[in-house]
Design a protein around this motif. Structure first.
Motif, PDB file in Angstrom:
ATOM      1  N   SER A   1      -2.290  -2.357  -6.744  1.00  0.00           N
ATOM      2  CA  SER A   1      -3.165  -1.205  -6.524  1.00  0.00           C
ATOM      3  C   SER A   1      -4.141  -1.068  -7.686  1.00  0.00           C
ATOM      4  CB  SER A   1      -2.318   0.066  -6.401  1.00  0.00           C
ATOM      5  OG  SER A   1      -3.088   1.206  -6.708  1.00  0.00           O
ATOM      6  N   ALA A   2      -5.429  -1.179  -7.351  1.00  0.00           N
ATOM      7  CA  ALA A   2      -6.459  -1.038  -8.386  1.00  0.00           C
ATOM      8  C   ALA A   2      -6.437   0.371  -8.955  1.00  0.00           C
ATOM      9  CB  ALA A   2      -7.831  -1.358  -7.803  1.00  0.00           C
TER      10      ALA A   2
ATOM     11  N   PHE B   1       4.017  -4.487 -11.476  1.00  0.00           N
ATOM     12  CA  PHE B   1       3.929  -4.751 -10.038  1.00  0.00           C
ATOM     13  C   PHE B   1       2.937  -3.782  -9.388  1.00  0.00           C
ATOM     14  CE2 PHE B   1       5.882  -3.194  -5.957  1.00  0.00           C
ATOM     15  CZ  PHE B   1       5.421  -4.212  -5.150  1.00  0.00           C
ATOM     16  N   LEU B   2       3.064  -2.493  -9.691  1.00  0.00           N
ATOM     17  CA  LEU B   2       2.168  -1.507  -9.082  1.00  0.00           C
ATOM     18  C   LEU B   2       0.720  -1.744  -9.514  1.00  0.00           C
ATOM     19  CD1 LEU B   2       4.290   1.787  -9.384  1.00  0.00           C
ATOM     20  CD2 LEU B   2       3.872   0.427  -7.331  1.00  0.00           C
TER      21      LEU B   2
ATOM     22  N   LYS C   1      -3.755   0.664 -11.497  1.00  0.00           N
ATOM     23  CA  LYS C   1      -4.137  -0.060 -12.707  1.00  0.00           C
ATOM     24  C   LYS C   1      -5.081   0.780 -13.559  1.00  0.00           C
ATOM     25  CE  LYS C   1      -5.896  -4.516 -14.126  1.00  0.00           C
ATOM     26  NZ  LYS C   1      -6.674  -5.676 -13.711  1.00  0.00           N
ATOM     27  N   ASN C   2      -6.034   1.451 -12.904  1.00  0.00           N
ATOM     28  CA  ASN C   2      -7.015   2.213 -13.663  1.00  0.00           C
ATOM     29  C   ASN C   2      -6.467   3.558 -14.128  1.00  0.00           C
ATOM     30  OD1 ASN C   2      -8.929   0.223 -13.299  1.00  0.00           O
ATOM     31  ND2 ASN C   2      -9.574   1.089 -11.327  1.00  0.00           N
ATOM     32  N   ARG C   3      -5.684   4.201 -13.270  1.00  0.00           N
ATOM     33  CA  ARG C   3      -5.235   5.551 -13.607  1.00  0.00           C
ATOM     34  C   ARG C   3      -4.009   5.539 -14.505  1.00  0.00           C
ATOM     35  NH1 ARG C   3      -4.197   9.340  -8.647  1.00  0.00           N
ATOM     36  NH2 ARG C   3      -2.934  10.432 -10.184  1.00  0.00           N
TER      37      ARG C   3
ATOM     38  N   GLU D   1       0.838  -1.196   0.000  1.00  0.00           N
ATOM     39  CA  GLU D   1       0.000   0.000   0.000  1.00  0.00           C
ATOM     40  C   GLU D   1       0.881   1.257   0.000  1.00  0.00           C
ATOM     41  OE1 GLU D   1      -2.515   0.291   3.388  1.00  0.00           O
ATOM     42  OE2 GLU D   1      -3.694   1.942   2.552  1.00  0.00           O
ATOM     43  N   ALA D   2       1.938   1.235   0.828  1.00  0.00           N
ATOM     44  CA  ALA D   2       2.814   2.408   0.912  1.00  0.00           C
ATOM     45  C   ALA D   2       3.466   2.675  -0.436  1.00  0.00           C
ATOM     46  CB  ALA D   2       3.875   2.193   1.987  1.00  0.00           C
TER      47      ALA D   2
END
Lengths: 299, 339
Positions: free
Chosen positions: B175-176, B170-171, B179-181, B120-121
């Motif tokens: 992190s959803a 990896f990111l 992935k979207n942004r 998360e960090a």
């Protein structure tokens, strides 16, 4: 023999035109996909998203224009000043040595300037110059933000250092070619040294000096390596000159090799086309401004 | 008569020695270039009639060149997409060769120990949502480290790169929002940060910019003795990147290996798996119209899977896990050689 010579030089001149036309045509032909996809808005949007293949070149156009303009702003007074000193005021041996050293500066590869930028100029900018600007001029949006060291201003500074030799070398040569009678006439009228330079020499050398500025501008607009090393390569436009930016030449150098789709490649080539056209326009405007100046009365 | 015969024999032998070696051209990824050049060198020593020539022009360039068949094999740090495969002149096969990892490097005032980053960090740092080093999200996993309340400067690659592909992959997995942004690719639209050119550009910027963080290849970090942080893996363990932890990720991911080897092994299962790991691939056409070249390529692949792997560790690459090698040997049999 004369006719042959004439024909030969005519062909050479034509070859230059043909080359420019060919470059323009190839850039146009290889960027049709991107022209179709984004139209004119390509030049006015600042999105750069290789994942979604949504592209606009405004960030790069802005970065190129602002760094080149700033670089000229810094380099022209210094370059011409040095040239006047070397041509008119400095003792001859010193002038010769300095001119040689300055010509040497023009021959240094740009990657070396980039390295000097990263290892010498960037730390100075980060620790001294930028905090000073932020402290005293931070109320202006132009000088806001954290001091990264790299950024538009640093890139402009490195560019300025790179183009000063062009301006100085050529300007010194044209100043030295001013006929002695011209200078002596001014002196005979009781002109001081400064007045001789201002009234008798600079007007005479104006077109040569203008030529040196065009050359410098061309180099600043197209410079790739040194700029990409110190500009920060960020695709977002920020008002601050201390913020990272991006230029057209830098994005081409960074992304062309890894552009893996056809649209992406075409888009990068369109950036190249835009750079080509902008260089022509900027040079045209510069010529226009300097042409006007020539008409103005010399007093 | 005998003399003539001997002379003839010498002539023939001489002609054989002087026959130009079969030249096999390839192009692509820069990341595996050191081991590929070692391989091609060693392989040519063992097979003097074959010479392999490799241009490290980048994964994107490698995919382009093999797609238009201007080279005999390509190489890429990221698998080709379906759209790219369809554009190629024939059916292309992926062959994993070695593995690499991408590590977070940083320069924080007063911090000399290796930091631990939760998923998360890390995602929030690169999204620009965690902006201070003293953020509780970073502090939580580094209780004994004094982290300053200074803002974080993110540094990323400015040039298109397989390293960026692995890192953004990896990111995207952890992190959803990422992935979207942003998504994953060789270059992406970074939400924040400065861009450096090449691993050396990123490392240079981080060295010079206090309180910065970025990512480089494991090999680059070890060769230049850079300290790097540990990442939280899928199992919730903090893992430092090493050849062992990268191979562990591959071995775990290989349990669900697709037949075409186009697999992402970021955020793999397993307690020992390093989450920002990737294969690097050779790209070879299934139908080889030039018999001699086809045979040489097949022979090289066999050599690469056996002898070749023994060079990996010394050069800093993680070798293929044992369970992938027989799968690749089966895949080599798919190659059809004409003539």
């Amino acid at each position: 023999m004369d006719r042959l010579f004439r024909a030969l030089t005519f062909i050479f001149a034509l070859a230059v035109l043909a080359l420019a036309a060919l470059i323009a045509f190839e850039l146009y032909r290889n960027s049709v996909l991107s022209q179709k996809a984004f139209g004119w808005s390509f030049l006015t949007r600042q999105i750069w998203d290789p994942v979604e293949e949504d592209f606009g070149a405004l960030t790069f156009i802005y970065g190129t224009l602002i760094t080149s303009a700033l670089a000229l702003l810094l380099a022209v007074p210094v370059g011409i000043g040095v040239a006047i000193f070397l041509a008119e005021l400095a003792p001859k041996p010193m002038s010769e040595v300095c001119a040689f050293l300055i010509e040497l500066l023009a021959a240094i590869p740009s990657v070396i300037y980039g390295l000097i930028g990263i290892f010498v100029i960037v730390p100075i900018m980060r620790v001294q110059v930028q905090p000073f600007l932020i402290k005293h001029l931070g109320f202006l949006p132009l000088f806001k933000g954290p001091a990264y060291g790299i950024g538009l201003l640093t890139a402009a500074l490195v560019l300025a250092i790179m183009i000063v030799p062009f301006i100085t070398t050529i300007t010194r040569e044209v100043l030295m070619s001013v006929p002695r009678e011209q200078k002596e006439a001014a002196m005979a009228l009781g002109a001081t040294r400064w007045e001789v330079v201002r009234m008798a020499m600079l007007p005479y050398a104006r077109s040569g000096i203008a030529g040196s500025v065009f050359l410098a501008l061309g180099r600043a607009l197209g410079e790739t390596m040194a700029v990409t090393m110190v500009i920060g390569n960020s695709t977002h436009i920020q008002a601050s000159l201390l913020a990272p930016g991006y230029t057209m030449a830098a994005v081409l150098a960074n992304e062309f090799a890894e552009a893996d789709s056809e649209l992406y490649t075409h888009t990068l080539i369109e950036v190249g086309l835009a750079l080509f056209v902008i260089t022509i326009i900027v040079n045209g405007i510069a010529r226009l401004i300097l042409g006007r100046m020539k008409v103005a009365p010399v007093s | 008569m005998k003399k003539v015969f001997v002379a003839l024999l010498i002539l023939i032998a001489g002609a054989h020695v002087w026959a130009a070696p079969l030249l096999i051209n390839g192009a692509g990824a820069t990341f595996p270039y050191p081991i590929y050049s070692k391989w091609f060198d060693e392989y040519s020593k063992a097979n003097p009639d074959i010479q392999m020539n490799y241009q490290s022009i980048g994964s994107g360039g490698g995919i382009k060149q093999i797609s238009s068949h201007t080279v005999d094999f390509g190489a890429s740090d990221g698998p080709m997409t379906d759209a790219q495969l369809q554009k190629a002149e024939g059916q292309l096969l992926h062959f994993p060769t070695v593995l690499g990892g991408v590590v977070p490097i940083y320069n924080v005032d007063g911090v000399v120990t290796s930091l631990k980053f939760s998923q998360e960090a890390m995602a929030k740092i690169f999204l620009g949502q965690v902006t201070l080093w003293s953020d509780p999200l970073i502090k939580k996993d580094n209780p004994s480290v004094h982290l300053p309340a200074t803002s974080i400067t993110v540094v990323h690659r400015a040039d298109g790169s397989g390293t960026t592909y692995c890192w953004t992959d990896f990111l995207s997995k952890i992190s959803a929002e990422w992935k979207n942004r942003v998504g994953k690719a060789n270059s992406v639209n970074w939400p924040v940060g400065l861009g450096g050119k090449g691993n050396e550009g990123v490392a240079g910027l981080i060295k010079q910019t206090p309180n910065s963080i970025g990512y480089v290849e494991l090999i680059y970090a070890t060769q230049n003795k850079l300290d790097y942080g540990a990442l939280e893996n899928k199992a919730g363990k903090f893992i430092l990147c090493s050849n062992a932890s990268v191979s562990a990720a591959a071995a775990n991911a290989a349990k669900n290996m697709p037949r075409d080897f186009r697999v992402s092994i970021t955020n793999a299962e397993g307690n020992e798996s390093y989450p920002a790991s990737t294969f690097t691939w050779l790209l070879i056409y299934r139908r080889q119209s030039d018999g001699a070249k086809g045979k040489a390529l097949v022979d090289f692949l066999d050599w690469m899977l056996t002898k070749g792997q023994t060079y990996a560790d010394d050069l800093g690459y993680a070798p293929l896990p044992a369970n992938v090698i027989p799968m690749e040997k089966d895949a080599i049999k798919l190659i059809e050689i004409k003539g």
